[in-house]
Design an enzyme around this catalytic site. Structure first.
Site, mmCIF file in Angstrom:
data_model
loop_
_atom_site.group_PDB
_atom_site.id
_atom_site.type_symbol
_atom_site.label_atom_id
_atom_site.label_comp_id
_atom_site.label_asym_id
_atom_site.label_seq_id
_atom_site.Cartn_x
_atom_site.Cartn_y
_atom_site.Cartn_z
ATOM 1 N N PRO A 2 -17.288 -21.132 -22.932
ATOM 2 C CA PRO A 2 -15.888 -21.578 -23.043
ATOM 3 C C PRO A 2 -15.600 -22.727 -22.079
ATOM 4 O O PRO A 2 -16.045 -22.695 -20.937
ATOM 5 C CB PRO A 2 -15.081 -20.341 -22.634
ATOM 6 C CG PRO A 2 -16.025 -19.198 -22.637
ATOM 7 C CD PRO A 2 -17.394 -19.748 -22.471
ATOM 8 N N GLU A 3 -14.897 -23.742 -22.565
ATOM 9 C CA GLU A 3 -14.531 -24.885 -21.727
ATOM 10 C C GLU A 3 -13.014 -24.904 -21.557
ATOM 11 O O GLU A 3 -12.351 -23.955 -21.945
ATOM 12 C CB GLU A 3 -15.044 -26.179 -22.374
ATOM 13 C CG GLU A 3 -16.556 -26.164 -22.570
ATOM 14 C CD GLU A 3 -17.091 -27.392 -23.292
ATOM 15 O OE1 GLU A 3 -16.491 -28.472 -23.153
ATOM 16 O OE2 GLU A 3 -18.105 -27.267 -23.984
ATOM 17 N N LYS A 72 -12.476 -23.756 -15.251
ATOM 18 C CA LYS A 72 -12.805 -22.723 -16.250
ATOM 19 C C LYS A 72 -12.527 -21.334 -15.688
ATOM 20 O O LYS A 72 -13.010 -20.331 -16.221
ATOM 21 C CB LYS A 72 -14.268 -22.835 -16.653
ATOM 22 C CG LYS A 72 -14.609 -24.155 -17.336
ATOM 23 C CD LYS A 72 -16.094 -24.186 -17.686
ATOM 24 C CE LYS A 72 -16.516 -25.570 -18.124
ATOM 25 N NZ LYS A 72 -17.982 -25.664 -18.211
ATOM 26 N N HIS A 126 -21.209 -3.711 -24.604
ATOM 27 C CA HIS A 126 -21.000 -4.981 -23.915
ATOM 28 C C HIS A 126 -19.642 -5.056 -23.220
ATOM 29 O O HIS A 126 -19.236 -6.104 -22.743
ATOM 30 C CB HIS A 126 -21.137 -6.143 -24.896
ATOM 31 C CG HIS A 126 -22.494 -6.215 -25.525
ATOM 32 N ND1 HIS A 126 -23.641 -6.397 -24.783
ATOM 33 C CD2 HIS A 126 -22.895 -6.097 -26.812
ATOM 34 C CE1 HIS A 126 -24.690 -6.399 -25.596
ATOM 35 N NE2 HIS A 126 -24.266 -6.221 -26.831
ATOM 36 N N ARG A 145 -24.073 -11.509 -22.198
ATOM 37 C CA ARG A 145 -25.122 -11.951 -21.272
ATOM 38 C C ARG A 145 -24.861 -11.565 -19.825
ATOM 39 O O ARG A 145 -25.717 -11.789 -18.967
ATOM 40 C CB ARG A 145 -25.334 -13.459 -21.432
ATOM 41 C CG ARG A 145 -25.814 -13.751 -22.860
ATOM 42 C CD ARG A 145 -26.233 -15.161 -23.060
ATOM 43 N NE ARG A 145 -27.359 -15.525 -22.220
ATOM 44 C CZ ARG A 145 -27.899 -16.737 -22.211
ATOM 45 N NH1 ARG A 145 -27.404 -17.664 -22.997
ATOM 46 N NH2 ARG A 145 -28.907 -17.010 -21.429
ATOM 47 N N ARG A 300 -29.479 -29.714 -21.332
ATOM 48 C CA ARG A 300 -28.402 -29.682 -22.316
ATOM 49 C C ARG A 300 -28.738 -30.616 -23.463
ATOM 50 O O ARG A 300 -29.590 -31.488 -23.339
ATOM 51 C CB ARG A 300 -27.070 -30.126 -21.687
ATOM 52 C CG ARG A 300 -26.616 -29.257 -20.561
ATOM 53 C CD ARG A 300 -26.603 -27.798 -20.966
ATOM 54 N NE ARG A 300 -25.846 -27.004 -20.027
ATOM 55 C CZ ARG A 300 -24.560 -26.719 -20.167
ATOM 56 N NH1 ARG A 300 -23.894 -27.150 -21.206
ATOM 57 N NH2 ARG A 300 -23.943 -25.993 -19.282
#
Ligand code: ZN
Length: 310
Positions: A2-3, A72, A126, A145, A300
């Site tokens: 997420p940005e 963020k 999760h 993750r 990236r």
């Protein structure tokens, strides 16, 4: 990951939904993802039972005053002069479930943004932190993750939080002028630094990541692998000009549901449909029809149109 537009979407939704709700109880299933105090570094990876118990007991009875964003990072401001700082990192998600949403969804959500992804009942394996509110509503923090983290700090400790000290200017703020941008450009130490990597450095400008750096550079007509030191004033002006509109478009679309990003009701952001280059390698440029190419930059991937970007 997420940005800025995705984290802003979460912050705005949670601010609306959690305001004035009082925490009844907190369940921590992954102790290494929570911490108390400002001194802890961003990648908290140790589980400490005493700290986890403290995290839980300090939060019980707290009222949520607001939820905001810096870079963020999500900042939950609580009544007892406390704040929870949350970084979603790669795959962190918040789902806020009240009676209405539970009735609509049956408590099941897709954790990936694919129609074939199975519906998962929450809490799932999760789900690492659960906030139960006294009115019966629940906030689930999921993270496949487990790179995300939460830390609880007192208001008077906020100025000691390293992440907050290090972030560069907010690109949507009034303070982010062209001269602020040029100052950041001039402070680049290595003349090998690529413009895409520069844009993604939160210490230079807060909140821009892989998706939005690609999109900004497409509109500015500059390839992601160009060295910052090679850019003309005209190119720098074009990049600066596109930062705000691209991020605002992302916020209006409620973020880009690529990877694991979902909104707080489990629905998807719509920005993905509007991407010009990000994630579109091998497809036709929406402006000129050329085939979108991709380049590896420091681990990236940068996507660009070989015709529209120089
Ligand atoms: Zn093109």
């Amino acid at each position: 990951m997420p940005e800025l537009p995705e984290v802003q979407t979460i912050a705005s939704e949670l601010n609306r939904k959690l305001k004035n709700r009082i925490i009844k109880s907190v369940v921590v299933n992954a102790p290494k993802m929570v911490a108390v105090g400002p001194g802890t570094v961003s990648n908290i990876r140790t589980a400490d039972k005493r700290s986890t118990d403290k995290f839980i007991s300090l939060l019980e009875g707290e009222k949520v005053l607001s939820v905001q964003r810096r870079a963020k990072l999500l900042i939950f401001d609580l009544s007892g002069s406390l704040c929870i700082l949350v970084h979603l990192k790669m795959t962190g998600q918040f789902i806020f479930e009240d009676k209405k949403l539970r009735a609509k969804t049956g408590g099941k959500y897709r954790m990936f943004n694919k129609l074939y992804a199975p519906l998962v009942k929450l809490p799932s394996k999760h789900t690492h932190v659960i906030f139960n509110f006294i009115d019966g509503s629940t906030l689930y923090f999921n993270d496949i993750r487990k790179f995300g983290y939460m830390k609880l700090v007192r208001d008077d400790e906020l100025n000691q939080v390293r992440e907050l000290q290090e972030y560069g200017p907010e690109p949507l703020s009034k303070q982010f002028t062209f001269s602020t941008f040029l100052t950041a450009v001039k402070n680049v130490l290595s003349n090998k630094l690529k413009i895409k990597i520069f844009l993604m450095d939160a210490k230079k400008i807060a909140g821009i990541g892989n998706i939005y750096s690609d999109e900004i550079l497409f509109h500015a007509g500059v390839r992601p692998m160009r060295r910052v030191s090679s850019l003309t004033n005209k190119e720098l002006a074009a990049i600066y000009k596109w930062i705000k509109p691209v991020l605002i478009k992302g916020i209006k679309a409620k973020g880009s549901s690529v990877g694991d990003f979902v909104r707080t009701d489990g629905s998807w952001g719509q920005m993905g449909k509007f991407h010009f280059v990000y994630g579109r390698k091998g497809q036709k440029c929406k402006k000129c029809g050329s085939i979108i190419e991709a380049v590896k930059l420091g681990g990236r991937t940068g996507s660009f149109c070989p015709h529209c970007q120089k």
